[in-house]
Write an enzyme that holds these catalytic residues in place. Structure first.
Site, PDB file in Angstrom:
ATOM      1  N   GLU A 263       0.877  -1.159   0.000  1.00 46.01           N
ATOM      2  CA  GLU A 263       0.000   0.000   0.000  1.00 46.01           C
ATOM      3  C   GLU A 263       0.920   1.216   0.000  1.00 46.01           C
ATOM      4  O   GLU A 263       1.680   1.432   0.937  1.00 46.01           O
ATOM      5  CB  GLU A 263      -0.812  -0.067   1.291  1.00 46.01           C
ATOM      6  CG  GLU A 263      -2.069   0.737   1.324  1.00 46.01           C
ATOM      7  CD  GLU A 263      -2.658   0.684   2.722  1.00 46.01           C
ATOM      8  OE1 GLU A 263      -2.688   1.738   3.362  1.00 46.01           O
ATOM      9  OE2 GLU A 263      -3.069  -0.399   3.177  1.00 46.01           O
TER      10      GLU A 263
ATOM     11  N   ASP B 113      -4.474  10.210   9.695  1.00 47.59           N
ATOM     12  CA  ASP B 113      -3.190   9.632  10.080  1.00 47.59           C
ATOM     13  C   ASP B 113      -2.665  10.220  11.374  1.00 47.59           C
ATOM     14  O   ASP B 113      -2.885  11.393  11.674  1.00 47.59           O
ATOM     15  CB  ASP B 113      -2.168   9.855   8.959  1.00 47.59           C
ATOM     16  CG  ASP B 113      -2.420   8.926   7.792  1.00 47.59           C
ATOM     17  OD1 ASP B 113      -2.331   7.703   7.997  1.00 47.59           O
ATOM     18  OD2 ASP B 113      -2.729   9.421   6.683  1.00 47.59           O
TER      19      ASP B 113
ATOM     20  N   TYR C 244     -11.113  -3.206   4.755  1.00 49.47           N
ATOM     21  CA  TYR C 244     -10.075  -2.672   5.635  1.00 49.47           C
ATOM     22  C   TYR C 244     -10.723  -2.392   6.985  1.00 49.47           C
ATOM     23  O   TYR C 244     -11.416  -1.414   7.161  1.00 49.47           O
ATOM     24  CB  TYR C 244      -9.530  -1.384   5.008  1.00 49.47           C
ATOM     25  CG  TYR C 244      -8.300  -0.778   5.641  1.00 49.47           C
ATOM     26  CD1 TYR C 244      -8.127  -0.697   7.016  1.00 49.47           C
ATOM     27  CD2 TYR C 244      -7.299  -0.238   4.833  1.00 49.47           C
ATOM     28  CE1 TYR C 244      -7.002  -0.126   7.568  1.00 49.47           C
ATOM     29  CE2 TYR C 244      -6.163   0.346   5.374  1.00 49.47           C
ATOM     30  CZ  TYR C 244      -6.028   0.393   6.744  1.00 49.47           C
ATOM     31  OH  TYR C 244      -4.910   0.971   7.288  1.00 49.47           O
TER      32      TYR C 244
END
Lengths: 254, 396
Positions: A45, A56, A168
Site C-alpha cells: 500500500e 493519520d 479494511y
C-alpha cells in the site's frame, strides 16, 4: 496483479496476507518496496502524500511531510510506480482532494496504467463514493473501504456490498500508529463483519505476535504501516530492517 | 440498497470524513433534528443568549461614518456579545446541544482564539470539561486569549504540525474526535466541516440576521440596500445574511482577507480569499472552494486577522456565491488596518481586525454607489485582542 488473485493464492497456501504501507517519496521508495516484498509482503500500500492527512497519526503525518518536502507529487508518483518491477498487487492510499483535483477518471486511468489495482481513500465514505466507484469498476481497479468499530447496521451492509479487493477493518477508534495493545474490539468487529470478501485489519499492528492473534481471530490479512515508517524515519539500515520486520510478521501468518 | 448523500448546498458540502466519524456526524444530525425545535431546548438557549451573552445586541447608527461616506451606515454590534465577538452565539448553542445529547467533553479548534474563548465560556458556564486545539503560531500571536481560556478552566493544546495555524488545529481536533467519538462533542466554530456542522452553526448564528431584520424595520421601516460581513470560514457572514437570502433586493457582500496580495507562492497564498480566487475541492469534510496548488495540496493562507486566516470557506457560501446571491469581495491587510484606525477615531469603537475587513469594504465601495443608501455592517468582534498586532504595524 489483482488483489483477489493474491488472496486466492494465499488461501490455497493457508497463509494470511501481509499488507505493508509506506508513504511514497519518504526515502528511496523503490528500494523500500523491494525490501518489503523480499521480506514477504503480499500487497504493498503506497501512500500518495497529501498536505492535510486527518486520518493519520503523528508517525505517518511526519512521513508524509518528509515526502512532500522531498518533492513527491501525483505526476512523480505514477511515474515512479510505473518503474517498479514487482509481482504483488499495489494499492494507492491517498486523500480525496488529490483525486478530485486530478479528475476522477484521469486518476483511475493513471492507476491502471501504472499497475495499481486498488485505491483506499480514508476521507471518502461510501455515501460520497459513487462516482469514483464507477470509474474504478470500469477500469478493473478495486475501491477498498474502511470499516470502523462504530460502523453498524445499514451502513455496514452497504460497505460490504460496495467494497472490492478487501475490507479494511480499523481495529480501534483513532488514527494510524503503532500500539502495544490491540483492543478486544478487533475480534468483536471481525465476528460482526459477515462476508465472503477478504478482511484485513489495520491501525496499530507492529509485531508478529499481534498479527498472528488477528489472523487467528478470523482475518485474512493484516495491514502494517507505522512500524515500517518508524524504520524509514530512523534512517538506520532501512532496507535490512524493513525486510527483517516483514519476515518476522509474515512468518507468523502461516 | 443505497444510502443517501446528505447535507448538500447544490453540489457543495457533504460528509467527506473518515469512516470512524460517520456514526458521530450522523448522531449529531439526529440529535440536532431532535432538539432544534424542542421547546425546552429553545427556551434554555434563549435564556443563555439573553442573560449570559447579552443579546440582543444593538444595531447602531454610525453617524460620523455615515456623514463621511454619504450613506446611512449601521453597525451590528456583535462586539458587545459577552466575550467580545459573535462566536458565543454558536458555542452556547452547540454546548447546550451536546449536553442534551449526553456528551460529557467538549473539544474545539481555534484560530484567533475567539472561538476557543467562546467555547471555554460555554463549557465553564454549562459545566462541561473543555479542551481547545490551537496552532502554536496563533498561540504566540494571541497570548491573551490563551490566558483567558486557561482562566476559565479550559486546557489549551498547542498544535505544532504543518503551518501551526487554524487549518492544523482543525486537523488535530478531528484526530482527537476520531479517537474519542463516543463521549466527546467536537464544537466546530465556523460554517465549515462535514454536514451537519455548516447547517447547525448557520442556524445558531442566524440570531444576528434575525435581530438585524427586526431592528432595521424599527429604525428605517425598510430593509437595508446592502449588508457587509467579513468572511473567513464565514459564520458571522452567513449568520447575518441567512435571514435575508429570500430578500433579493438586499445585496450581500462577503469580504475576505486580501492579505498582502492576491498571489500565491508554491506552498502558501498571500491571502485567505477562497471565495474570490479559490478552486473547487474537498477540505475538512466538505466540498467547497479552497486554496490549493495544481495537484490539490492545500495552500497555507495569510491574513493579518487570525480569524480570517483559513484555506477554505463554508460550502453554503460557495453555493451562494456560485448562484450569484452573495458577492465575494476582498480587502487587504493595509486596508483593514486603515479601517481599524478610522472606526476607533471616528466612532470610539475599536473593531476586531476581522471586522475591519468588512469596514474597509465600505471605504472601498461607498463611492461607486453599489452599496445603495442604507448599509448594515456586521461588527463581528472587538479589537482589544489585536492591539499588539496593530502596535507592531505602527498604526497608532
Amino acid at each position: 496483479m489483482r488483489i483477489s488473485d493474491k488472496f486466492d493464492e494465499l488461501k490455497t497456501k493457508n497463509e494470511g496476507a501481509l499488507i505493508a504501507y509506506v508513504c511514497a517519496g519518504d526515502g528511496d521508495t523503490t528500494r523500500i518496496v523491494h525490501a518489503l516484498i523480499n521480506g514477504g509482503a503480499d500487497i504493498v500500500e503506497l501512500g500518495l502524500p497529501f498536505s492535510d492527512p486527518i486520518a493519520d497519526g503523528p508517525t505517518i503525518q511526519a512521513s508524509i511531510e518528509r515526502a512532500l518536502d522531498a518533492g513527491m507529487n501525483p505526476d512523480r508518483y505514477f511515474e515512479m510506480v510505473k518503474g517498479l518491477d514487482v509481482d504483488v498487487p499495489l494499492v494507492v492510499m491517498t486523500y480525496y482532494n488529490l483525486i478530485f483535483k486530478r479528475g476522477l477518471e484521469r486518476f483511475v486511468k493513471d492507476c491502471k496504467d501504472s499497475g495499481i489495482t486498488g485505491v483506499i481513500v480514508p476521507d471518502l465514505p461510501p455515501e460520497e463514493s459513487g462516482e469514483l466507484g464507477r470509474y474504478c469498476e470500469g477500469n478493473g481497479v478495486d475501491l477498498i473501504f474502511l470499516i470502523a468499530p462504530t460502523t453498524t447496521g445499514d451502513r455496514l451492509e452497504d460497505i460490504l456490498e460496495r467494497g472490492t479487493g478487501f475490507l479494511y477493518l480499523v481495529s480501534r477508534l483513532g488514527v494510524t500508529g503503532a500500539r502495544a495493545d490491540i483492543a478486544g474490539s478487533t475480534k468483536e468487529v471481525l465476528d460482526r463483519v459477515k462476508t465472503d470478501k477478504p478482511k484485513a485489519v489495520g491501525f496499530g499492528i507492529s509485531s508478529g505476535a499481534q498479527a498472528a492473534e488477528i489472523i487467528k481471530s478470523g482475518a485474512q490479512g493484516v495491514i502494517v504501516g507505522s512500524a515500517f515508517v518508524d524504520i524509514i524515519a530512523s534512517g538506520q539500515d532501512v532496507a535490512g530492517r524493513l525486510k527483517a520486520l516483514a519476515l518476522e510478521i509474515k512468518s507468523s501468518l502461516g | 440498497m443505497n444510502i443517501k448523500q446528505k447535507g448538500k448546498f447544490g453540489r457543495f458540502g457533504g460528509q467527506f470524513v473518515p469512516e470512524v466519524l460517520m456514526p458521530a456526524v450522523k448522531e449529531l444530525e439526529q440529535g440536532y433534528k431532535q432538539f432544534r425545535d424542542d421547546p425546552e431546548f429553545k427556551q434554555e438557549l434563549d435564556y443563555y443568549l439573553k442573560d449570559f451573552a447579552g443579546r440582543p445586541t444593538p444595531l447602531y447608527h454610525a453617524r460620523r461614518l455615515s456623514e463621511k461616506y454619504g450613506i446611512t451606515v449601521y453597525l451590528k454590534r456583535e462586539d458587545l456579545v459577552h466575550g467580545g465577538a459573535h462566536k458565543l452565539n454558536n458555542t452556547l448553542g452547540q454546548a447546550l446541544l451536546a449536553k442534551y445529547m449526553g456528551k460529557c467533553r467538549l473539544i474545539a479548534e481555534t484560530g484567533a482564539g475567539q472561538h476557543g474563548t467562546a467555547t471555554a465560556m460555554a463549557g465553564a458556564n454549562l459545566g462541561i470539561p473543555t479542551e481547545v486545539y490551537m496552532g502554536a503560531k496563533d498561540i504566540r500571536r494571541q497570548r491573551m486569549n490563551v490566558y483567558r481560556m486557561e482562566l476559565m478552566g479550559t486546557k489549551v493544546i498547542p498544535v505544532t504540525s504543518g503551518s501551526q495555524t487554524l487549518k492544523d488545529a482543525i486537523n488535530e481536533a478531528l484526530r482527537d474526535w476520531v479517537s474519542n467519538v463516543e463521549d466527546t462533542h467536537y464544537l466546530i466554530g465556523s460554517v465549515v466541516g462535514p454536514h451537519p456542522y455548516p447547517t447547525i452553526v448557520r442556524d445558531f448564528q442566524s440570531v444576528i440576521g434575525n435581530e438585524v431584520k427586526h431592528q432595521i424595520m424599527e429604525k428605517e421601516g425598510r430593509l437595508p440596500d446592502s449588508i457587509i460581513a467579513c468572511t473567513g470560514g464565514g459564520s458571522n457572514a452567513i449568520g447575518t445574511f441567512y435571514p435575508f437570502i429570500p430578500d433579493t433586493e438586499v445585496k450581500l457582500f462577503a469580504v475576505e482577507a486580501g492579505g498582502s496580495g492576491m498571489e500565491s507562492t508554491d506552498k502558501a497564498a498571500l491571502h485567505s480569499a477562497s471565495l474570490c480566487v479559490g478552486e473547487e475541492g474537498v477540505l475538512h469534510g466538505a466540498r467547497t472552494r479552497i486554496l490549493q496548488d495544481p495537484y490539490g495540496q492545500i495552500l497555507e493562507s495569510h491574513s493579518i486577522a487570525a480569524g480570517l486566516d483559513y484555506s477554505g470557506v463554508g460550502p453554503e457560501l460557495t453555493y451562494l456565491a456560485e448562484t450569484g446571491r452573495i458577492k465575494p469581495a476582498n480587502t487587504s491587510d493595509d486596508e483593514a488596518l486603515a479601517a481599524f484606525d478610522e472606526l476607533s477615531r471616528m466612532e470610539g469603537i475599536i473593531p476586531a481586525l476581522e471586522s475591519s475587513h468588512a469596514l474597509a469594504y465600505l471605504a472601498k465601495a461607498a463611492g461607486s454607489g453599489e452599496l445603495g443608501e442604507i448599509v448594515v455592517i456586521n461588527l463581528s468582534g472587538r479589537g482589544d485582542k489585536d492591539l499588539e498586532t496593530v502596535l507592531e504595524k505602527g498604526v497608532m
